[in-house]
Design a protein around this motif. Structure first.
Motif, PDB file in Angstrom:
ATOM      1  N   LYS A  91       1.180  11.798 -10.200  1.00  0.00           N
ATOM      2  CA  LYS A  91       0.497  13.114 -10.071  1.00  0.00           C
ATOM      3  C   LYS A  91       1.293  14.157 -10.298  1.00  0.00           C
ATOM      4  N   ALA A  92       2.483  14.051  -9.654  1.00  0.00           N
ATOM      5  CA  ALA A  92       3.598  14.973  -9.801  1.00  0.00           C
ATOM      6  C   ALA A  92       4.258  14.748 -11.088  1.00  0.00           C
ATOM      7  N   LYS A  93       4.122  13.740 -11.958  1.00  0.00           N
ATOM      8  CA  LYS A  93       4.858  13.642 -13.063  1.00  0.00           C
ATOM      9  C   LYS A  93       6.257  13.638 -13.066  1.00  0.00           C
ATOM     10  N   PHE A  94       6.538  12.724 -11.983  1.00  0.00           N
ATOM     11  CA  PHE A  94       8.276  12.270 -11.823  1.00  0.00           C
ATOM     12  C   PHE A  94       8.574  11.584 -12.699  1.00  0.00           C
ATOM     13  N   HIS A  95       9.937  11.556 -12.880  1.00  0.00           N
ATOM     14  CA  HIS A  95      10.880  10.804 -13.807  1.00  0.00           C
ATOM     15  C   HIS A  95      10.666   9.407 -13.412  1.00  0.00           C
ATOM     16  N   ALA A  96      10.850   8.783 -14.339  1.00  0.00           N
ATOM     17  CA  ALA A  96      10.543   7.130 -14.389  1.00  0.00           C
ATOM     18  C   ALA A  96      11.484   6.705 -13.289  1.00  0.00           C
ATOM     19  N   SER A 121       3.552   5.678  -5.592  1.00  0.00           N
ATOM     20  CA  SER A 121       3.325   5.679  -7.341  1.00  0.00           C
ATOM     21  C   SER A 121       2.195   6.706  -7.609  1.00  0.00           C
ATOM     22  N   ALA A 122       1.264   6.756  -6.850  1.00  0.00           N
ATOM     23  CA  ALA A 122       0.289   7.800  -7.211  1.00  0.00           C
ATOM     24  C   ALA A 122       0.773   9.401  -7.052  1.00  0.00           C
ATOM     25  N   ILE A 123       1.471   9.350  -5.906  1.00  0.00           N
ATOM     26  CA  ILE A 123       2.156  10.759  -5.848  1.00  0.00           C
ATOM     27  C   ILE A 123       3.177  11.064  -6.984  1.00  0.00           C
ATOM     28  N   ASP A 177       0.860  -1.174  -0.047  1.00  0.00           N
ATOM     29  CA  ASP A 177      -0.170  -0.206   0.056  1.00  0.00           C
ATOM     30  C   ASP A 177       0.891   1.241  -0.003  1.00  0.00           C
ATOM     31  N   GLN A 178       2.086   1.177   0.566  1.00  0.00           N
ATOM     32  CA  GLN A 178       2.851   2.416   0.730  1.00  0.00           C
ATOM     33  C   GLN A 178       3.281   2.676  -0.776  1.00  0.00           C
ATOM     34  N   GLY A 179       3.735   1.391  -1.388  1.00  0.00           N
ATOM     35  CA  GLY A 179       4.259   1.331  -2.761  1.00  0.00           C
ATOM     36  C   GLY A 179       3.171   2.099  -3.775  1.00  0.00           C
TER      37      GLY A 179
END
Length: 184
Positions: free
Chosen positions: A72-77, A67-69, A61-63
């Motif tokens: 949403k923030a459009k982080f690098h892969a 991952s959702a964060i 669930d933490q993962g």
């Protein structure tokens, strides 16, 4: 919260792995930006801290939450995969230490001097510029300045550059006066 950002042995190892991966893939600046966003979010969001630190929230669930964060923030892969790995290994709570370790490695590689300014109230643009100029003169190069507000210092400033701390806070001065009066 801000005390979470101390380097630990585990955080240092993960930071080194992330730094090496980001460097090899040419994503250092992107990952650095992502981690700066995560640091700000960590300081502002009790929900994020709870998600990462809670022993009752499963690693899976933490993962999913991290991952959702990241989505949403459009982080690098690279950042997104790393956050998943961190959670999968049950180390999401070490995120602040990883960020600190990564920042230190980046600064060393890039020759960046990082400075943190803590004030009781938010600094104006003119005050920030004045501090930046004073630090440039003292250090001989432009520091990368981050500002943080901590009302508990009452007034004045604390400036940290590397491991050196210049403490001109009102709270420290009052504490010193109290100590001197007790000795008298």
């Amino acid at each position: 919260m801000a005390d979470d950002f101390r380097t630990t042995e585990v955080g240092g190892r993960y930071a080194q792995a992330l730094f090496d991966l980001a460097d090899e893939t040419g994503a250092l600046d992107a990952v650095r930006g992502d981690l700066a966003s995560l640091k700000a979010a960590w300081l502002e969001s009790a929900d994020l801290r709870r998600l990462a630190k809670s022993p009752v929230i499963s690693a899976d669930d933490q993962g999913k939450g991290l991952s959702a964060i990241a989505d949403k923030a459009k982080f690098h892969a690279t950042t997104k995969r790393f956050l998943g790995l961190l959670a999968q290994n049950g180390r999401a709570g070490d995120l602040p230490s990883v960020i600190t370790g990564f920042e230190a490695r980046y600064a060393k590689k890039a020759g960046v001097v990082a400075a943190e300014v803590v004030s009781a109230l938010p600094l104006s643009a003119a005050q920030t510029k004045s501090i930046q100029t004073a630090l440039r003169t003292a250090l001989g190069r432009d520091p990368e300045l981050t500002a943080r507000v901590d009302p508990s210092i009452l007034g004045g400033l604390k400036v940290k550059v590397g491991s050196k701390l210049f403490d001109a806070s009102l709270k420290t001065k009052l504490d010193q006066m109290t100590f001197a009066l007790k000795r008298a």
